[in-house]
Scaffold this motif. Sequence first.
Motif, PDB file in Angstrom:
ATOM      1  N   SER A  98      35.160  32.638  31.153  1.00 18.15           N
ATOM      2  CA  SER A  98      34.670  33.910  31.686  1.00 18.15           C
ATOM      3  C   SER A  98      33.215  33.862  32.123  1.00 18.15           C
ATOM      4  O   SER A  98      32.705  34.851  32.659  1.00 18.15           O
ATOM      5  CB  SER A  98      34.828  35.011  30.622  1.00 18.15           C
ATOM      6  OG  SER A  98      34.100  34.678  29.458  1.00 18.15           O
ATOM      7  N   LYS A 116      36.776  39.739  36.198  1.00 17.92           N
ATOM      8  CA  LYS A 116      37.429  38.571  35.609  1.00 17.92           C
ATOM      9  C   LYS A 116      36.461  37.552  35.048  1.00 17.92           C
ATOM     10  O   LYS A 116      36.781  36.841  34.090  1.00 17.92           O
ATOM     11  CB  LYS A 116      38.335  37.919  36.650  1.00 17.92           C
ATOM     12  CG  LYS A 116      39.480  38.828  37.088  1.00 17.92           C
ATOM     13  CD  LYS A 116      40.363  38.166  38.133  1.00 17.92           C
ATOM     14  CE  LYS A 116      41.502  39.095  38.539  1.00 17.92           C
ATOM     15  NZ  LYS A 116      42.348  38.509  39.601  1.00 17.92           N
ATOM     16  N   ASP A 146      36.420  36.227  42.972  1.00 17.11           N
ATOM     17  CA  ASP A 146      36.673  37.639  42.699  1.00 17.11           C
ATOM     18  C   ASP A 146      35.422  38.505  42.872  1.00 17.11           C
ATOM     19  O   ASP A 146      35.490  39.603  43.424  1.00 17.11           O
ATOM     20  CB  ASP A 146      37.215  37.801  41.280  1.00 17.11           C
ATOM     21  CG  ASP A 146      37.716  39.203  41.010  1.00 17.11           C
ATOM     22  OD1 ASP A 146      38.593  39.661  41.765  1.00 17.11           O
ATOM     23  OD2 ASP A 146      37.216  39.848  40.063  1.00 17.11           O
ATOM     24  N   ASN A 202      40.407  33.006  40.467  1.00 17.32           N
ATOM     25  CA  ASN A 202      39.439  33.974  39.935  1.00 17.32           C
ATOM     26  C   ASN A 202      38.013  33.735  40.410  1.00 17.32           C
ATOM     27  O   ASN A 202      37.153  34.601  40.254  1.00 17.32           O
ATOM     28  CB  ASN A 202      39.446  33.940  38.406  1.00 17.32           C
ATOM     29  CG  ASN A 202      40.735  34.461  37.816  1.00 17.32           C
ATOM     30  OD1 ASN A 202      41.513  35.132  38.503  1.00 17.32           O
ATOM     31  ND2 ASN A 202      40.979  34.146  36.560  1.00 17.32           N
TER      32      ASN A 202
END
Length: 884
Positions: free
Chosen positions: A593, A575, A641, A638
Amino acid sequence: MPSGARTGGTGGPELRQAACRVECMGKISTRTPWALSARNVFSDILSSTFPIWTHLLKIEPFRLRILDIQKYRDSIDDLNKWALFLVSPFILEAEHIAFVTESIWVQGETLQRPSSSSESIVKWSDCCLPLACRPGDPYQLIAEASVDNFSKLGVAFMEDRLQMADGLVPQKIVSVHLQDSTLKALKDQASNKQAQILQQNPEPSVESKPEPDVMEHVGGDDLKVLGAQPTEGEDGTSGREPAGEGDVGVGSIEHCHLHLSSCHECLELENSTIESVKFASAEKIPDLPYDHNGTLEDVADDICLDREGRKVNITGRAPNILFYMGSASQESLGRFQEVRSVLADCVDTESYTLYPLSRESALRDPWSDNCLLLVIATREAIPEDLSQKFMAYLSQGGKVLGLCSPFTLAGFQVTSKSVLRETVQNLVFSKADQTHVKLSVLSSGYVYEEGPGGQLSMGKLQGHLENEDKDRLIVQVPFGPRGGEAVLCQAHLELPPSSSVVQAQEDFNLLKSSNTRRYEVLREILTTLGLNCDLKRAPALTPLYLLPAAEEIWDPLMQWLGKHVDPEGVIKSSKLSLKFLSSYTSNIEITPSALPVVTDVESFLSENFNLEIYRQNLQTKRLGKVILFAEVTPTTMNLLDGLMFEIPPEMGLIAIAVRQTQGKGRGSNAWLSPMGCAVSTLLVSIPLRSQLGQRIPFVQHLMSLAVVEAVRSIPEYQDINLRVKWPNDIYYSDFMKLGGVLVNSTLLGETFYILIGCGFNVSNSNPTICINDLVAEYNKQHRAELKPFRTDDLIARTVTVLEKLIDTFQDKGPNGILPLYYKYWVHSGQRVRLGGLEGPEVWIVGLDDSGFLQVQQEDGEIVTVHPDGNSFDMLRNLIIPKQQ
């Protein structure tokens, strides 16, 4: 200084052209906030560079208001209101500039922000020689300065480094070319009347009056006059001296003293004017493009009329939203703060300037020129002279919002209905598209009715009560051929449900339940009146900080990190990628990102998260020990992750953010987290072959319960009505949701790796409800003094409680926590219908052994309802199939 910038006789040719530019324009025009394009300069030498400075130096805009020269003609010609400083000779020296400044009087804290520039503070008295003053608010001064000093003064003004005397903040600077007759008239007046110089006074509350025997010499090094107190109007507001009987109205004075010479050379010397300020600047300013095809018609009034005769703001500067609150008093000030606050929640405050309009300013100043909306929010009767001003503004295409005010228009009258006064009523509001919004409102006790002999002219926005008379509380009234209109309201849309006017707990509940719709109605009204109520842009992303909740965990964490980052310091996941850095600089890119993570704990500082408070309230063995913190991040779900499967369990990870831009809810729901919302994602590892590992759906129930218990387990807070709702919500009683839980689990080998996302409102009262609302309401009802919560301490308390609940569940199973869960849940004894309004009626029983909801049908059969296939609608009291 460029050679062409300092030539000529009195004032030099360039100064004369700079001054005469104003005469050519007639009225100053701006093109960016408080700024002109390079071609459309106004009178002073700095005018050409306002857009340059604003853009290139990235100066935060301050409340600069470029002046109307007509106004200065009036005020300078009205010599009775000016006091001469006895400077001899009273002659403008060669190569000097005459200019007028306006400053506002600030009591207590100053409006000036700390300078962001590395340059030192520049004192006004070091740059110029005062010539004359006009006491009042704003406080006006005529002064003179050399070209170098004027440039220095102007640069400091734009960089917010210009310092007046204590209590005054500079707002405007306009250079003028004074004719000798003006100077002579002022000097004659001083000789004849012995002008008064007002001494500095920190409490500007008594009206100043001339004392004929007072005369002082004030030079460049002795500017006590800058602390002169403003006069007080009849209503107590600080403002200019009231006009005397001999005052002449605007437009009737012969403007012969303020004479500006020919402008045929202005365009040729514009570039040298810009160069003179470049030289004074600490930074290099590139040349601006210049359109030689432009004409003086391009610098028309800021507010002009379109083809239909309506007012149109053709400038780029932020327009004003003005608030008339009636006579000056502490009550009016508090009401202004209330009304301003609610409107600031609806519009972008970076696009509009919101400030109060005093009675004196309303009568004397050209406020309507840049006023996009006038808000009248006083219960006092509007004086006739003021009412005429407001009607004139409407006739020019102005917009008015009346909030529980007696102000009205022809065809309507305001009628008292005491039975409605300060009561909560049901209102039906018709929007512009003819759809309706139903909500509970606090009535002022007045309604709008047809006036005697009046013909009602109404727009589409209407609001009436759901009573027998259908009393009108909101009306939209068009006015005149130029697009003027008013929306008048006798419902307290400006007051929060927690207002002191609202006393009963039931009224608070009703108003809070309608709070979101209250904002919907307000935004509809403001949009109809021409304001932009679109959602504000998402804030810029910020770097993450890696923070330890305990000192002893830091060295093992750094050792683990050193073994798991790649050669560039990055850990990647499907992710996003996290790049670990010892420090952060602004040239490092941040994207959803790719996020930088700063590992220097000593450099961490946040107004919204206190690491020490978090540490003091976190009492866990493993959970929440290592923090990834961000002021603004896409979503905390996220962030963990790429770390969750590798990091040792004793280094329990938690991601905390002040704001999320792409928060996630159940299904595909978007979850936006504003300031004041506690937002976190916690990593929990659960063995598959354990009590909780066999009943993973209970995890969301435990987290919801942990939030409630974190508050209600504190002594004296046990009666704060915070509850849990199946399957994953935190509620105020059974009225309103103020938080939720989202659980993502991954089974890897014999372990569940679970990310528990949680967000609950702590101090963000609008547009729904928060925990501190409940605390404040409890204090009001019980005359208590419970302190409000912080997000950092509640997150730490919640994680602490969660670890204890997990340990209890692992030891005793569901029966170990269900009694506490049922104590706080909202469903006890509830009747609901399955499938829809026509479905069978059932009774809620409780949770089954896996954490799913159980209901009993009329035939006695127990049915299990799964949260992934159904949602529980509290408002309609149904269990319905969840929409796919």
